[in-house]
Design a protein around this motif. Structure first.
Motif, PDB file in Angstrom:
ATOM      1  N   GLU A  22       0.815  -1.214   0.000  1.00 56.10           N
ATOM      2  CA  GLU A  22       0.000   0.000   0.000  1.00 56.10           C
ATOM      3  C   GLU A  22       0.851   1.267   0.000  1.00 56.10           C
ATOM      4  O   GLU A  22       0.573   2.214  -0.734  1.00 56.10           O
ATOM      5  CB  GLU A  22      -0.946   0.008   1.202  1.00 56.10           C
ATOM      6  N   ILE A  23       1.894   1.299   0.817  1.00 52.95           N
ATOM      7  CA  ILE A  23       2.703   2.519   0.888  1.00 52.95           C
ATOM      8  C   ILE A  23       3.437   2.750  -0.431  1.00 52.95           C
ATOM      9  O   ILE A  23       3.588   3.892  -0.865  1.00 52.95           O
ATOM     10  CB  ILE A  23       3.651   2.515   2.110  1.00 52.95           C
ATOM     11  N   LEU A  24       3.859   1.680  -1.090  1.00 57.19           N
ATOM     12  CA  LEU A  24       4.503   1.837  -2.395  1.00 57.19           C
ATOM     13  C   LEU A  24       3.511   2.359  -3.432  1.00 57.19           C
ATOM     14  O   LEU A  24       3.846   3.254  -4.212  1.00 57.19           O
ATOM     15  CB  LEU A  24       5.106   0.512  -2.857  1.00 57.19           C
ATOM     16  N   ASP A  25       2.304   1.807  -3.435  1.00 58.61           N
ATOM     17  CA  ASP A  25       1.271   2.279  -4.375  1.00 58.61           C
ATOM     18  C   ASP A  25       0.910   3.739  -4.109  1.00 58.61           C
ATOM     19  O   ASP A  25       0.800   4.539  -5.040  1.00 58.61           O
ATOM     20  CB  ASP A  25       0.010   1.425  -4.273  1.00 58.61           C
ATOM     21  N   PHE A  26       0.721   4.093  -2.848  1.00 59.45           N
ATOM     22  CA  PHE A  26       0.299   5.449  -2.491  1.00 59.45           C
ATOM     23  C   PHE A  26       1.365   6.487  -2.824  1.00 59.45           C
ATOM     24  O   PHE A  26       1.047   7.585  -3.274  1.00 59.45           O
ATOM     25  CB  PHE A  26      -0.060   5.527  -1.000  1.00 59.45           C
ATOM     26  N   MET A  36      12.276   3.617  -2.059  1.00 61.46           N
ATOM     27  CA  MET A  36      12.000   3.332  -0.656  1.00 61.46           C
ATOM     28  C   MET A  36      12.867   2.163  -0.213  1.00 61.46           C
ATOM     29  O   MET A  36      13.053   1.202  -0.953  1.00 61.46           O
ATOM     30  CB  MET A  36      10.538   2.959  -0.442  1.00 61.46           C
ATOM     31  N   THR A  37      13.382   2.275   1.001  1.00 59.88           N
ATOM     32  CA  THR A  37      14.136   1.194   1.620  1.00 59.88           C
ATOM     33  C   THR A  37      13.416   0.793   2.897  1.00 59.88           C
ATOM     34  O   THR A  37      13.042   1.657   3.689  1.00 59.88           O
ATOM     35  CB  THR A  37      15.574   1.656   1.964  1.00 59.88           C
ATOM     36  N   LEU A  38      13.218  -0.510   3.074  1.00 59.33           N
ATOM     37  CA  LEU A  38      12.623  -1.014   4.306  1.00 59.33           C
ATOM     38  C   LEU A  38      13.748  -1.514   5.199  1.00 59.33           C
ATOM     39  O   LEU A  38      14.513  -2.399   4.821  1.00 59.33           O
ATOM     40  CB  LEU A  38      11.631  -2.144   4.025  1.00 59.33           C
ATOM     41  N   ILE A  39      13.842  -0.923   6.377  1.00 65.34           N
ATOM     42  CA  ILE A  39      14.854  -1.302   7.357  1.00 65.34           C
ATOM     43  C   ILE A  39      14.141  -1.998   8.509  1.00 65.34           C
ATOM     44  O   ILE A  39      13.198  -1.453   9.075  1.00 65.34           O
ATOM     45  CB  ILE A  39      15.611  -0.064   7.886  1.00 65.34           C
ATOM     46  N   TYR A  51      10.363   2.634   7.069  1.00 64.46           N
ATOM     47  CA  TYR A  51      10.182   2.870   5.638  1.00 64.46           C
ATOM     48  C   TYR A  51      10.853   4.204   5.333  1.00 64.46           C
ATOM     49  O   TYR A  51      10.355   5.257   5.701  1.00 64.46           O
ATOM     50  CB  TYR A  51       8.698   2.908   5.286  1.00 64.46           C
ATOM     51  N   GLN A  52      12.003   4.141   4.681  1.00 68.04           N
ATOM     52  CA  GLN A  52      12.791   5.339   4.410  1.00 68.04           C
ATOM     53  C   GLN A  52      12.763   5.646   2.918  1.00 68.04           C
ATOM     54  O   GLN A  52      13.114   4.802   2.090  1.00 68.04           O
ATOM     55  CB  GLN A  52      14.235   5.134   4.872  1.00 68.04           C
ATOM     56  N   PHE A  53      12.328   6.871   2.604  1.00 70.23           N
ATOM     57  CA  PHE A  53      12.232   7.304   1.218  1.00 70.23           C
ATOM     58  C   PHE A  53      13.363   8.266   0.882  1.00 70.23           C
ATOM     59  O   PHE A  53      13.706   9.147   1.676  1.00 70.23           O
ATOM     60  CB  PHE A  53      10.896   8.007   0.959  1.00 70.23           C
ATOM     61  N   TYR A  90       4.587  -0.401  15.154  1.00 68.21           N
ATOM     62  CA  TYR A  90       6.013  -0.691  15.009  1.00 68.21           C
ATOM     63  C   TYR A  90       6.614  -0.067  13.756  1.00 68.21           C
ATOM     64  O   TYR A  90       7.715  -0.419  13.358  1.00 68.21           O
ATOM     65  CB  TYR A  90       6.235  -2.213  14.998  1.00 68.21           C
ATOM     66  N   VAL A  91       5.888   0.873  13.128  1.00 65.69           N
ATOM     67  CA  VAL A  91       6.327   1.485  11.874  1.00 65.69           C
ATOM     68  C   VAL A  91       6.821   2.905  12.094  1.00 65.69           C
ATOM     69  O   VAL A  91       6.225   3.683  12.837  1.00 65.69           O
ATOM     70  CB  VAL A  91       5.165   1.486  10.846  1.00 65.69           C
ATOM     71  N   CYS A  92       7.908   3.242  11.408  1.00 75.75           N
ATOM     72  CA  CYS A  92       8.389   4.623  11.292  1.00 75.75           C
ATOM     73  C   CYS A  92       8.520   4.923   9.808  1.00 75.75           C
ATOM     74  O   CYS A  92       8.953   4.063   9.042  1.00 75.75           O
ATOM     75  CB  CYS A  92       9.757   4.800  11.948  1.00 75.75           C
ATOM     76  N   ILE A  93       8.150   6.130   9.413  1.00 80.38           N
ATOM     77  CA  ILE A  93       8.297   6.546   8.016  1.00 80.38           C
ATOM     78  C   ILE A  93       9.230   7.746   8.009  1.00 80.38           C
ATOM     79  O   ILE A  93       8.990   8.723   8.703  1.00 80.38           O
ATOM     80  CB  ILE A  93       6.931   6.914   7.386  1.00 80.38           C
TER      81      ILE A  93
END
Length: 95
Positions: A22-26, A36-39, A51-53, A90-93
């Motif tokens: 969803e975050i990639l689509d949005f 985007m990199t997922l750490i 989720y670091q852009f 548990y998510v940070c953007i």
């Protein structure tokens, strides 16, 4: 012997896939954002998903802040609508 962290990761895996998709689509609509990199930042029995852009085109901090707020608001609604609020804890953007 399975650790609590491994159990946590296994429990969160379906939510992680749904959230990531969803975050990639949005965020495709934002020309100011790059890859985007997922750490995955593990702790003893949980982990944070970061989720670091990448920011592009010399975008101002003010514009990036507005984009970040829009993303966070959308993802909060998305997690509530899809019953994955626990994962959202548990998510940070980052941009």
């Amino acid at each position: 012997m399975t650790t609590r962290l491994e159990l946590f990761r296994k429990r969160m895996e379906p939510s992680e896939k749904l959230y990531t998709s969803e975050i990639l689509d949005f965020t495709e609509k934002f020309d100011e954002l790059g890859e985007m990199t997922l750490i995955e930042d593990p702790d003893i029995d949980t982990q944070e998903y970061i989720y670091q852009f990448e920011k592009l085109n010399g975008t101002t901090e003010e514009a990036l802040d507005k984009i970040l707020i829009e993303i966070c608001n959308h993802m909060d609604k998305f997690t509530k609508n899809n019953g994955i609020e626990q994962f959202d804890q548990y998510v940070c953007i980052w941009i």
